[in-house]
Scaffold this motif. Structure first.
Motif, PDB file in Angstrom:
ATOM      1  N   ARG A 137      80.509  20.657  34.392  1.00 33.11           N
ATOM      2  CA  ARG A 137      82.006  20.181  34.359  1.00 33.11           C
ATOM      3  C   ARG A 137      82.268  19.248  35.553  1.00 33.11           C
ATOM      4  O   ARG A 137      82.565  18.245  35.545  1.00 33.11           O
ATOM      5  CB  ARG A 137      82.863  21.362  34.320  1.00 33.11           C
ATOM      6  N   LEU A 138      81.386  19.606  36.648  1.00 25.18           N
ATOM      7  CA  LEU A 138      81.511  18.536  37.953  1.00 25.18           C
ATOM      8  C   LEU A 138      81.067  17.193  37.555  1.00 25.18           C
ATOM      9  O   LEU A 138      81.500  16.135  37.805  1.00 25.18           O
ATOM     10  CB  LEU A 138      81.010  19.073  38.926  1.00 25.18           C
ATOM     11  N   ASN A 139      79.937  17.068  36.802  1.00 25.00           N
ATOM     12  CA  ASN A 139      79.002  15.914  36.462  1.00 25.00           C
ATOM     13  C   ASN A 139      80.098  15.268  35.510  1.00 25.00           C
ATOM     14  O   ASN A 139      79.593  13.894  35.239  1.00 25.00           O
ATOM     15  CB  ASN A 139      77.790  16.272  35.817  1.00 25.00           C
ATOM     16  N   ASN A 140      81.007  15.639  34.935  1.00 21.23           N
ATOM     17  CA  ASN A 140      81.833  14.701  34.075  1.00 21.23           C
ATOM     18  C   ASN A 140      83.352  14.462  34.767  1.00 21.23           C
ATOM     19  O   ASN A 140      84.041  14.293  34.022  1.00 21.23           O
ATOM     20  CB  ASN A 140      82.216  15.524  32.650  1.00 21.23           C
ATOM     21  N   ILE A 141      83.289  14.506  36.125  1.00 20.35           N
ATOM     22  CA  ILE A 141      84.447  14.398  36.795  1.00 20.35           C
ATOM     23  C   ILE A 141      85.177  12.935  36.575  1.00 20.35           C
ATOM     24  O   ILE A 141      86.414  12.426  36.383  1.00 20.35           O
ATOM     25  CB  ILE A 141      84.555  14.753  38.256  1.00 20.35           C
ATOM     26  N   THR A 142      84.204  11.848  36.364  1.00 15.28           N
ATOM     27  CA  THR A 142      84.319  10.566  36.297  1.00 15.28           C
ATOM     28  C   THR A 142      83.135   9.721  35.940  1.00 15.28           C
ATOM     29  O   THR A 142      82.209  10.499  35.649  1.00 15.28           O
ATOM     30  CB  THR A 142      84.960   9.860  37.662  1.00 15.28           C
ATOM     31  N   GLN A 143      83.194   8.633  35.905  1.00 16.91           N
ATOM     32  CA  GLN A 143      81.922   7.706  35.394  1.00 16.91           C
ATOM     33  C   GLN A 143      80.947   7.904  36.121  1.00 16.91           C
ATOM     34  O   GLN A 143      81.125   7.884  37.417  1.00 16.91           O
ATOM     35  CB  GLN A 143      82.260   6.240  34.926  1.00 16.91           C
ATOM     36  N   ARG A 144      79.558   7.994  35.776  1.00 17.82           N
ATOM     37  CA  ARG A 144      78.650   8.188  36.854  1.00 17.82           C
ATOM     38  C   ARG A 144      78.419   6.927  37.720  1.00 17.82           C
ATOM     39  O   ARG A 144      77.745   7.111  38.731  1.00 17.82           O
ATOM     40  CB  ARG A 144      77.103   8.106  35.724  1.00 17.82           C
ATOM     41  N   ASN A 145      78.703   5.880  37.180  1.00 19.08           N
ATOM     42  CA  ASN A 145      78.602   4.655  38.142  1.00 19.08           C
ATOM     43  C   ASN A 145      79.658   4.756  39.269  1.00 19.08           C
ATOM     44  O   ASN A 145      79.800   4.054  40.003  1.00 19.08           O
ATOM     45  CB  ASN A 145      78.701   3.589  37.506  1.00 19.08           C
ATOM     46  N   LYS A 146      80.558   5.932  39.355  1.00 13.84           N
ATOM     47  CA  LYS A 146      81.473   5.963  40.285  1.00 13.84           C
ATOM     48  C   LYS A 146      81.466   7.460  41.308  1.00 13.84           C
ATOM     49  O   LYS A 146      82.385   7.769  42.074  1.00 13.84           O
ATOM     50  CB  LYS A 146      83.005   5.831  39.716  1.00 13.84           C
ATOM     51  N   MET A 147      80.353   8.014  40.941  1.00 12.20           N
ATOM     52  CA  MET A 147      80.196   9.468  41.525  1.00 12.20           C
ATOM     53  C   MET A 147      78.674   9.430  41.856  1.00 12.20           C
ATOM     54  O   MET A 147      77.799   9.093  41.493  1.00 12.20           O
ATOM     55  CB  MET A 147      80.678  10.380  40.763  1.00 12.20           C
ATOM     56  N   LEU A 148      78.524  10.402  42.984  1.00 18.28           N
ATOM     57  CA  LEU A 148      77.284  10.951  43.167  1.00 18.28           C
ATOM     58  C   LEU A 148      77.610  12.566  43.899  1.00 18.28           C
ATOM     59  O   LEU A 148      78.390  12.784  44.458  1.00 18.28           O
ATOM     60  CB  LEU A 148      76.864  10.259  44.519  1.00 18.28           C
TER      61      LEU A 148
END
Length: 161
Positions: A61-72
Motif C-alpha cells: 500500500r505504501l508503494n502506491n501512495i503516489t507516482q513512483r517518480n515522486k517518491m522514494l
C-alpha cells in the motif's frame, strides 16, 4: 536492500535521497516516517508469519501512495518505514496525497487466518524539507517527533511539523 520487503535499507535510502534532492529542483518536498500500528498484536495472535504478511501488505500500500517518480520508500527497522515525497508543486499537493492515502488504507482490509477482515493500521509523521542540503538526521528526528505525536494522540493518522 531489505530481504523481506525488497525496499531500500536505511543507509541506501539516505544515500539515494541525498542524490535525488541534489539532482532535482526542490519544489515541495517532505520526509515521512511511518510506523505500523498493532504489529505486536498481529505477531502474538497469529504468529510471525502473519506479522510478516502484515508488513508486506502495508508496504504494498505504501508503494502506491503516489507516482513512483515522486517518491522514494525505504525500511528503517522492523515496522518503521521512511518515505521521501519530492517534486510536488505545492505543500497542499503533498497534504492531499497523504489524506488520500489514509482514506484508502482505512477502506481496504486484509483477510486474516480466522476469516476476519482487518484494516492495516499506520501512523505517520511528516517533516517539510524547506531547503537542501540540510542535516538528514535533524530532518529524520523532526519526522520521528511528528510520528510520535501521531502514535500517541492521533493513532492511524498523520501529523506534520
Amino acid at each position: 536492500m531489505d530481504p523481506l520487503t525488497r525496499l531500500l535499507n536505511r543507509r541506501a535510502f539516505q544515500s539515494y535521497m541525498e542524490q535525488l534532492l541534489l539532482k532535482n529542483p526542490l519544489k515541495s518536498s517532505a520526509l515521512v516516517m511511518f510506523d505500523l500500528d498493532n504489529l505486536k498484536n498481529m505477531n502474538d495472535t497469529y504468529g510471525h508469519k502473519w506479522g510478516d504478511f502484515y508488513i508486506k501488505e502495508a508496504v504494498q500500500r505504501l508503494n502506491n501512495i503516489t507516482q513512483r517518480n515522486k517518491m522514494l520508500l525505504g525500511r528503517r527497522s522492523g515496522d518503521e518505514f521512511v518515505l521521501l515525497l519530492y517534486g510536488f508543486t505545492s505543500k497542499q499537493e503533498i497534504e492531499d496525497c497523504m489524506n488520500e492515502f489514509f482514506s484508502y488504507i482505512k477502506g481496504n482490509t486484509i483477510k486474516l487466518p480466522d476469516g476476519k477482515d482487518y484494516s492495516i493500521g499506520i501512523s505517520a509523521g511528516l517533516a517539510w524539507i524547506d531547503s537542501w542540503p540540510t542535516d538528514y538526521e535533524d530532518l529524520l528526528n523532526k519526522a520521528d517527533e511528528a510520528l510520535y505525536i501521531s502514535k500517541f494522540n492521533n493513532k492511524g493518522n498523520w501529523t506534520e511539523l
